[in-house]
Scaffold this active site. Structure first.
Site, short mmCIF file in Angstrom:
data_model
loop_
_atom_site.label_atom_id
_atom_site.label_comp_id
_atom_site.label_asym_id
_atom_site.label_seq_id
_atom_site.Cartn_x
_atom_site.Cartn_y
_atom_site.Cartn_z
N ALA A 169 0.62 -1.27 0.07
CA ALA A 169 0.11 -0.02 0.07
C ALA A 169 0.80 1.05 0.12
O ALA A 169 2.10 1.34 0.39
CB ALA A 169 -0.84 -0.09 1.17
N ASP A 325 -6.75 7.55 15.38
CA ASP A 325 -7.38 7.52 14.20
C ASP A 325 -7.61 5.79 13.70
O ASP A 325 -7.29 5.09 13.03
CB ASP A 325 -6.19 7.52 13.16
CG ASP A 325 -6.61 7.83 11.69
OD1 ASP A 325 -7.68 7.93 11.31
OD2 ASP A 325 -5.69 7.54 10.78
#
Length: 591
Positions: A169, A325
């Protein structure tokens, strides 16, 4: 909000390979429009300061122009209404989000941080900024290899038995490669984007000049510490690109859950870590928002939703160290049903003394006591003290009376936070970053929980934790009674002991002239408005008469075109006079 955040799946097997120069596999395609001509101009090792200056200030000047047009009625084709103003705010927020994506990593992160400042920006801006997703092309394997070898001091083949050249990613701050150590452990290696530190220094230096402009602005700088906000953003951004700091966060998080078998945290391999490279244990799992895959694996979605809420409440209320987060890309589920947390670049801390002060806020909310809530928020630093706290107190009381009438377990976190942010905007609230991170995390987890289980209620899971805090963790009815009596006695004694100080503060305000008594007479206000209108009408009448006489003299003297121009000015003044008289007549008829 670290190197791999917002719709990422950095370590789990669901992340598809990303070829260098293509879109990241974990990010959804950008909606609304394709990337502009300026997109990815920042994606290089050597940056032009002049080019960045032009790009950034162009964005700021266009933003200032949009803000100027927002308050001008003639710029609204169908008339300026609340609905048209809301539509324009929403369109402006979407444009800001897309432009920040074009401007690159610094502005993506600043936008994500500003999405927590509902006390500074309208709700439409906060909502759009919270959608920022940093899906960007991966950089080349040669660049990643050079950074790893430079930071770790050895050729990559001596460090790893294998190193996948295709990243799992990619994000704006870095990308993740799968690898294997010579000892046989499967790992993932996070590599920072080349030249990122230099880009941050250039951008933040330009942003400092912009911040000074806003701080000195007569309207936008009033009552707002833009320079303080800038310093906080710099601190958070530099912490986020320090992978050693992220490794320490991961170790702390792992220790906090060492006794829980239902939470897994990747181990850090410190021999293979540096400020730009971080090597972590490879822990594959199913992304928590891949609901069909969870069902196919035979996992209980309701139990997973409960575990997600329980894990976060334990972080916040027991450990005081929480994942700031927790979006779906940073949480996965193992084949056994345990939770796996990733990405520890952005963490929050709640100190013990802050939790003690929050207790007073909880009691005030439970008792619907606006005075107590306001005073505790001032002590927490979430509310700026002012000479007249009446409007703020009334806003808080309105919220307590209208939004807290339902049972605790029937409340919705997202609705409460939306209402709170709506009240906060334009008031002297200054929510700390920790508070807004918590509220946004709660809302995110509530959304994930409802996706897993439509009947999921975050507040119902939180109720035992809240009762434990508010009751002081009683173990019996007798303890509960004693706890309540001691709490009431402490409250009475605190009030009695604080009375002399409050009297002294009041006397000090009287001596300084800070204590003001304000009265308002509606009838007097109406008379004053009428007098002001009559004075304006007299001025308009004098203007009409003067320009009419001038036009007549010019016409008689043979200056026809000049007379027509002066007569037009007289006509405009006459129209203004007629409109003013209509408004005065309408105001007189109002009860």
């Amino acid at each position: 909000m670290s190197a791999l955040s917002y719709d990422s799946d950095p370590i789990g097997p669901s992340a598809e390979p990303v070829a260098a120069g293509t879109q990241s596999s974990f990010g959804r395609p950008r909606k609304g429009r394709p990337y502009g001509d300026k997109a990815y101009r920042w994606n290089r090792e050597n940056y032009s300061r002049r080019r960045r200056f032009v790009d950034i200030w162009s964005f700021v000047l266009l933003l200032l122009l949009a803000q100027w047009r927002y308050g001008k009625a003639w710029t609204y084709p169908g008339g300026m209404t609340d609905a048209s103003r809301a539509d324009r705010r929403r369109a402006s927020a979407i444009w800001i989000r897309e432009t920040l994506l074009d401007l690159g990593p610094t502005f993506i992160k600043v936008g994500q941080l500003f999405s927590t400042r509902a006390d500074l920006f309208p709700s439409e801006y906060v909502e759009e900024l919270s959608k920022l997703q940093d899906s960007v092309p991966a950089f080349s394997y040669e660049q990643a290899k050079a950074i790893v070898e430079q930071d770790l001091g050895k050729p990559i083949q001596e460090l790893f038995r294998s190193f996948d050249p295709v990243p799992l990613a990619a994000a704006s701050l870095g990308q993740v490669h799968r690898a294997k150590l010579h000892t046989g452990e499967e790992v993932v290696v996070k590599v920072q984007r080349p030249g990122l530190l230099k880009l941050f220094k250039i951008d933040l230096d330009i942003l400092k000049g912009i911040t000074r402009y806003f701080q000195n602005h007569p309207e936008w700088g009033k009552g707002r510490d833009w320079l303080g906000i800038y310093d906080e953003c710099c601190r958070i951004l530099y912490e986020e690109i320090d992978y050693l700091n992220e490794g320490r966060n991961a170790d702390t998080f792992r220790r906090n859950f060492r006794d829980e078998d239902w939470v897994h945290v990747p181990r850090v391999y410190w021999r293979y870590a540096s400020p730009r490279v971080l090597t972590l244990e490879y822990l594959p799992g199913i992304k928590i928002s891949h609901y069909e895959a969870l069902e196919a694996a035979g996992l209980d979605r309701k139990a997973i939703a409960q575990l997600g809420a329980k894990a976060y409440l334990q972080q916040l209320l027991n450990d005081g160290f929480f994942h700031a987060d927790p979006h779906p890309g940073n949480i996965a589920v193992s084949p056994e049903g345990s939770l796996i947390f990733y990405d520890f670049g952005m963490m929050g801390q709640v100190k013990a003394i802050t939790r003690e002060k929050l207790l007073d806020t909880f009691f005030g909310i439970a008792q619907k006591d606006a005075d107590r809530v306001v005073s505790s928020l001032v002590e927490l630093g979430a509310l700026a003290p002012a000479s007249d706290m009446g409007p703020v107190r009334r806003s808080v009381q309105f919220m307590l009376d209208n939004f807290m009438d339902k049972p605790f377990e029937n409340q919705s976190v997202s609705e409460i936070s939306d209402d709170l942010y709506e009240i906060a905007y334009g008031q002297p609230f200054r929510f700390p970053a920790t508070f807004t991170f918590v509220m946004r995390a709660f809302s995110t987890l509530e959304g994930v929980g409802k996706g897993l289980d439509p009947d999921f209620n975050f507040m119902e899971v939180a109720k035992p934790f809240a009762l434990q805090i508010m009751a002081g963790n009683p173990s019996s009815d007798a303890n509960n009674l004693l706890s309540e009596l001691s709490r009431q006695a402490a409250q009475v004694s605190s009030t009695a002991l604080g009375l002399p100080r409050r009297i002294e503060d009041t006397l000090d305000k009287l001596e300084r002239g800070d204590l003001r008594v304000r009265t308002r007479s509606i009838e007097t206000d109406r008379v004053l408005r009428r007098l002001s209108g009559v004075n304006m009408g007299t001025n308009y009448t004098l203007l009409v008469c003067a320009f009419t006489v001038s036009a007549t003299i010019l016409l008689v003297s043979g200056f026809a075109w000049l007379a027509l121009l002066v007569a037009s000015v007289a006509g405009i003044a006459a129209v203004a006079l007629i409109r003013l008289m209509i408004r005065i007549d309408r105001a007189d008829r109002m009860p």
